[in-house]
Scaffold this motif. Structure first.
Motif, PDB file in Angstrom:
ATOM      1  N   LEU A   1      41.909  38.789  49.976  1.00 34.54           N
ATOM      2  CA  LEU A   1      41.532  37.878  48.889  1.00 34.54           C
ATOM      3  C   LEU A   1      40.002  37.830  48.785  1.00 34.54           C
ATOM      4  O   LEU A   1      39.359  36.956  49.373  1.00 34.54           O
ATOM      5  CB  LEU A   1      42.091  36.462  49.167  1.00 34.54           C
ATOM      6  CG  LEU A   1      41.766  35.396  48.136  1.00 34.54           C
ATOM      7  CD1 LEU A   1      42.327  35.749  46.764  1.00 34.54           C
ATOM      8  CD2 LEU A   1      42.287  34.031  48.581  1.00 34.54           C
ATOM      9  N   PRO A   2      39.408  38.778  48.060  1.00 35.02           N
ATOM     10  CA  PRO A   2      37.941  38.809  47.981  1.00 35.02           C
ATOM     11  C   PRO A   2      37.385  37.543  47.312  1.00 35.02           C
ATOM     12  O   PRO A   2      37.870  37.123  46.261  1.00 35.02           O
ATOM     13  CB  PRO A   2      37.657  40.046  47.130  1.00 35.02           C
ATOM     14  CG  PRO A   2      38.906  40.872  47.215  1.00 35.02           C
ATOM     15  CD  PRO A   2      40.037  39.899  47.342  1.00 35.02           C
ATOM     16  N   ILE A   3      36.396  36.951  47.976  1.00 34.25           N
ATOM     17  CA  ILE A   3      35.796  35.718  47.466  1.00 34.25           C
ATOM     18  C   ILE A   3      34.304  35.953  47.248  1.00 34.25           C
ATOM     19  O   ILE A   3      33.604  36.430  48.133  1.00 34.25           O
ATOM     20  CB  ILE A   3      35.984  34.554  48.476  1.00 34.25           C
ATOM     21  CG1 ILE A   3      37.474  34.310  48.758  1.00 34.25           C
ATOM     22  CG2 ILE A   3      35.297  33.276  47.981  1.00 34.25           C
ATOM     23  CD1 ILE A   3      38.298  33.827  47.589  1.00 34.25           C
TER      24      ILE A   3
ATOM     25  N   LYS B   1      49.330  33.857  46.257  1.00 40.11           N
ATOM     26  CA  LYS B   1      50.006  35.127  45.963  1.00 40.11           C
ATOM     27  C   LYS B   1      49.575  35.709  44.621  1.00 40.11           C
ATOM     28  O   LYS B   1      49.556  36.917  44.434  1.00 40.11           O
ATOM     29  CB  LYS B   1      51.529  34.918  45.952  1.00 40.11           C
ATOM     30  CG  LYS B   1      52.106  34.580  47.321  1.00 40.11           C
ATOM     31  CD  LYS B   1      53.533  35.102  47.456  1.00 40.11           C
ATOM     32  CE  LYS B   1      54.056  34.963  48.868  1.00 40.11           C
ATOM     33  NZ  LYS B   1      54.600  33.613  49.124  1.00 40.11           N
ATOM     34  N   LYS B   2      49.268  34.825  43.671  1.00 38.09           N
ATOM     35  CA  LYS B   2      49.010  35.272  42.288  1.00 38.09           C
ATOM     36  C   LYS B   2      47.550  35.668  42.041  1.00 38.09           C
ATOM     37  O   LYS B   2      47.272  36.543  41.221  1.00 38.09           O
ATOM     38  CB  LYS B   2      49.373  34.141  41.314  1.00 38.09           C
ATOM     39  CG  LYS B   2      50.852  34.087  41.011  1.00 38.09           C
ATOM     40  CD  LYS B   2      51.212  35.091  39.939  1.00 38.09           C
ATOM     41  CE  LYS B   2      52.707  35.040  39.619  1.00 38.09           C
ATOM     42  NZ  LYS B   2      53.101  36.135  38.752  1.00 38.09           N
ATOM     43  N   ILE B   3      46.624  34.970  42.702  1.00 38.95           N
ATOM     44  CA  ILE B   3      45.199  35.177  42.425  1.00 38.95           C
ATOM     45  C   ILE B   3      44.721  36.426  43.174  1.00 38.95           C
ATOM     46  O   ILE B   3      44.892  36.527  44.384  1.00 38.95           O
ATOM     47  CB  ILE B   3      44.377  33.946  42.885  1.00 38.95           C
ATOM     48  CG1 ILE B   3      44.940  32.641  42.303  1.00 38.95           C
ATOM     49  CG2 ILE B   3      42.890  34.118  42.590  1.00 38.95           C
ATOM     50  CD1 ILE B   3      44.680  32.370  40.873  1.00 38.95           C
ATOM     51  N   ASP B   4      44.120  37.358  42.458  1.00 45.40           N
ATOM     52  CA  ASP B   4      43.636  38.597  43.086  1.00 45.40           C
ATOM     53  C   ASP B   4      42.253  38.446  43.704  1.00 45.40           C
ATOM     54  O   ASP B   4      41.932  39.126  44.668  1.00 45.40           O
ATOM     55  CB  ASP B   4      43.599  39.733  42.057  1.00 45.40           C
ATOM     56  CG  ASP B   4      44.989  40.071  41.552  1.00 45.40           C
ATOM     57  OD1 ASP B   4      45.911  40.120  42.385  1.00 45.40           O
ATOM     58  OD2 ASP B   4      45.147  40.272  40.333  1.00 45.40           O
ATOM     59  N   PHE B   5      41.425  37.587  43.099  1.00 45.41           N
ATOM     60  CA  PHE B   5      40.074  37.348  43.639  1.00 45.41           C
ATOM     61  C   PHE B   5      39.578  36.022  43.077  1.00 45.41           C
ATOM     62  O   PHE B   5      40.104  35.546  42.058  1.00 45.41           O
ATOM     63  CB  PHE B   5      39.113  38.487  43.259  1.00 45.41           C
ATOM     64  CG  PHE B   5      38.805  38.540  41.783  1.00 45.41           C
ATOM     65  CD1 PHE B   5      39.687  39.142  40.904  1.00 45.41           C
ATOM     66  CD2 PHE B   5      37.658  37.958  41.277  1.00 45.41           C
ATOM     67  CE1 PHE B   5      39.427  39.165  39.532  1.00 45.41           C
ATOM     68  CE2 PHE B   5      37.379  37.983  39.915  1.00 45.41           C
ATOM     69  CZ  PHE B   5      38.272  38.588  39.041  1.00 45.41           C
TER      70      PHE B   5
END
Ligand SMILES: [Zn+2]
Lengths: 155, 384
Positions: free
Chosen positions: B318-320, B273-277
């Motif tokens: 969630l762009p990786i 939930k917290k990590i944008d990418f």
């Protein structure tokens, strides 16, 4: 200020070097027992940590989990199960190999052995397959992991 | 969340499949000059400590740490070299600033992969001499074993791994520093030569040359500089047992532990939930998927659907590896972690050009030292 375009492409811009590296490796108390048992008795040894209820294959002098010094060597037999496998199409130098080689991690007790799988077409190998070690004749064994020729399906 | 140490400058040279015109020293010098300019600092006056990462066999020079000060402006200054990924070096510099030993530090990592004529033999030489080396297998067999077990346990197919290759190499098209950008059809990726079944040639990041320098500063210094500080919220690192025989082939417990350490420090309870990418290890395509699971960014059973829905695409939830990852930027050896870190810094600063996300706040960077290691580092960054 310099520019890479000023380089004369005929000029000596590289030097090739190499280094002969030759080392001696000490097997250590636990692996020496492992290799001697393989050579002289045709056995695969593990070692037991009663504190962690684990049997390590190949054996180690100490438990990496609890750091207890281990002494209880056990004969774990010559059978195991393919935990994972691959078919390698490359030689060590990166060139294409003429004969693809099945390589597996064969699970034995709480460890296992990385070795070749033979005696079966590569596409018939599967995870979970039961295999057994095929040893070289006693006279040809030298106390090496290659004293096992390969693992083959059984049963 | 703590904001004690910030990244205040990044500079890089490359990345390219070959750099015949520059020596490794010149590559590093170029990257360093750019980083110092980016941070607006004078290396001879302002930077108090330097860390580099390198591995002698890869450099082709024994005691390589002696060769590192001059090109960085580190002559007669505190500096040391560690054998680890660039993220390990970054964490070392972070710890020096946190401990009060210095207030401003620089980290360097590089790759002159094009000068290594026998990389597979060097990797082979890292294996156990008695248990593994006598077979003389090409070392990619280790990736093949790991990939096969992971696919088996996670119900992932080689086609899913091809989706990772397609995504990252497409992402690289938007990154001017990534030499391996390409718009492949899935069939083209899947029709490639097998290297170590189920691992294909197309699943493997190809080598590249480059150098990266990062400048870190304490809060008081960071706030006095002109550049927007990117804060380090959490760091973590971890190693597993090195024996192939004792390894857990289907999971990456060392990545999980490193991530948990970083999440704990950054006070992140639910990373997904917290990590944008995130920029994660993708030296082999399957490793991106394994790493995402190990990092707690997705569960194993959600993974196949997430891939098909494009969750990790540049426009996904969630762009990786927006940078193109190692598949797109190339395998920069010990510099892989810092190449991913540069992308995270650019994204958080809003300087990522055509691949810029809209207002990301928190990014995660993870690296692995490649086969046969069981070594992970994780850094969590936040914008101001
Ligand atoms: Zn124990």
């Amino acid at each position: 200020m310099f520019s890479p375009f000023s380089i004369n492409f005929e000029s000596p811009t590289q030097w090739h070097g190499d280094l002969p590296v030759t080392s001696r490796y000490t097997a250590g108390i636990a692996l020496e027992r492992f290799f001697i048992a393989l050579r002289d008795e045709g056995k695969i040894l593990g070692i037991r940590c009663s504190r962690c209820s684990k049997t390590y294959v190949p054996p180690t002098l100490f438990c990496p989990q609890c750091l207890t010094e281990l002494q209880e060597f056990v004969d774990v037999g010559l059978h195991g199960e393919i935990y994972t496998y691959t078919i390698s199409y490359r030689n060590l130098d990166g060139s294409l190999s003429n004969a693809p080689q099945v390589i597996a991690f064969i699970k034995i007790a709480d460890g296992g052995i990385i070795h070749k799988i033979e005696g079966i077409p590569p596409h018939q190998v599967f995870i979970g397959m039961k295999v057994a070690a095929v040893l070289k004749p006693t006279a040809e064994r030298s106390g090496s992991i290659l004293d096992i020729c390969a693992f083959k399906p059984f049963g | 969340m703590e904001r004690e140490v910030a990244i205040v400058g990044v500079g890089w040279e490359g990345f390219q499949p070959t750099t015949p015109h520059y020596s490794y020293k010149e590559l590093i010098y170029q990257a360093a000059q750019k980083a110092y300019h980016n941070a607006n600092v004078d290396p001879r006056k302002d930077i108090q400590s330097f860390v580099t990462v390198a591995e002698d066999f890869i450099e082709g020079t024994s005691i390589f740490d002696e060769y590192t000060p001059d090109q960085l402006g580190a002559v007669l200054k505190p500096m040391h070299t560690i054998t680890g990924d660039g993220l390990h070096g970054l964490i070392t510099a972070y710890l020096m600033i946190r401990s009060g030993i210095c207030k401003i530090a620089a980290v360097e990592a590089h790759s002159k992969a094009s000068n290594i004529k026998t990389l597979s033999q060097i990797t082979h030489y890292a294996l156990d001499p008695m248990l593994n080396r006598p077979f003389e297998f090409h070392p990619d067999f280790i990736a093949g074993l790991e990939m096969a077990r992971f696919l088996h346990e996670a119900h992932i197919t080689p086609e899913d791994c091809a989706l990772v290759v397609q995504k990252n190499r497409r992402n690289a098209l938007e990154n001017p520093s990534a030499p391996y950008g390409f718009d492949y059809r899935l069939e083209e990726i899947q029709d490639c030569q097998p290297v170590a079944y189920p691992l294909l040639e197309s699943h493997i990041a190809q080598p590249a040359d480059g150098a990266i320098v990062v400048v870190l500063a304490s809060r008081e210094i960071a706030e006095s500089l002109t550049v927007e500080p990117i804060w380090i919220l959490g760091v973590g690192w971890c190693n597993d047992m090195y024996n192939l025989e004792y390894r857990d082939w289907g999971h990456l417990p060392y990545v999980t532990k490193a991530a948990q350490m970083a999440y704990h420090q950054a006070q992140i309870q639910t990373p997904s939930k917290k990590i944008d990418f995130a920029e994660v290890d993708d030296l082999y395509a399957y490793r991106e998927l394994m790493s995402l699971v190990a990092l707690g960014l997705i569960s194993k059973h959600e993974l196949p659907d997430a891939l098909k829905m494009g969750k990790f695409h540049s426009t996904g939830q969630l762009p990786i590896n927006l940078s193109g990852g190692s598949l797109g930027m190339g395998n920069l050896l010990e510099a892989n972690g810092l190449a991913k870190l540069v992308e995270a810094v650019l994204q958080l600063r809003g300087q990522a050009g055509k691949r810029q996300l809209s207002f990301p706040h928190i990014g995660l960077v993870q690296s692995w030292r490649g086969i046969p290691t069981s070594s992970a580092a994780v850094v969590i960054l936040a914008s101001s």
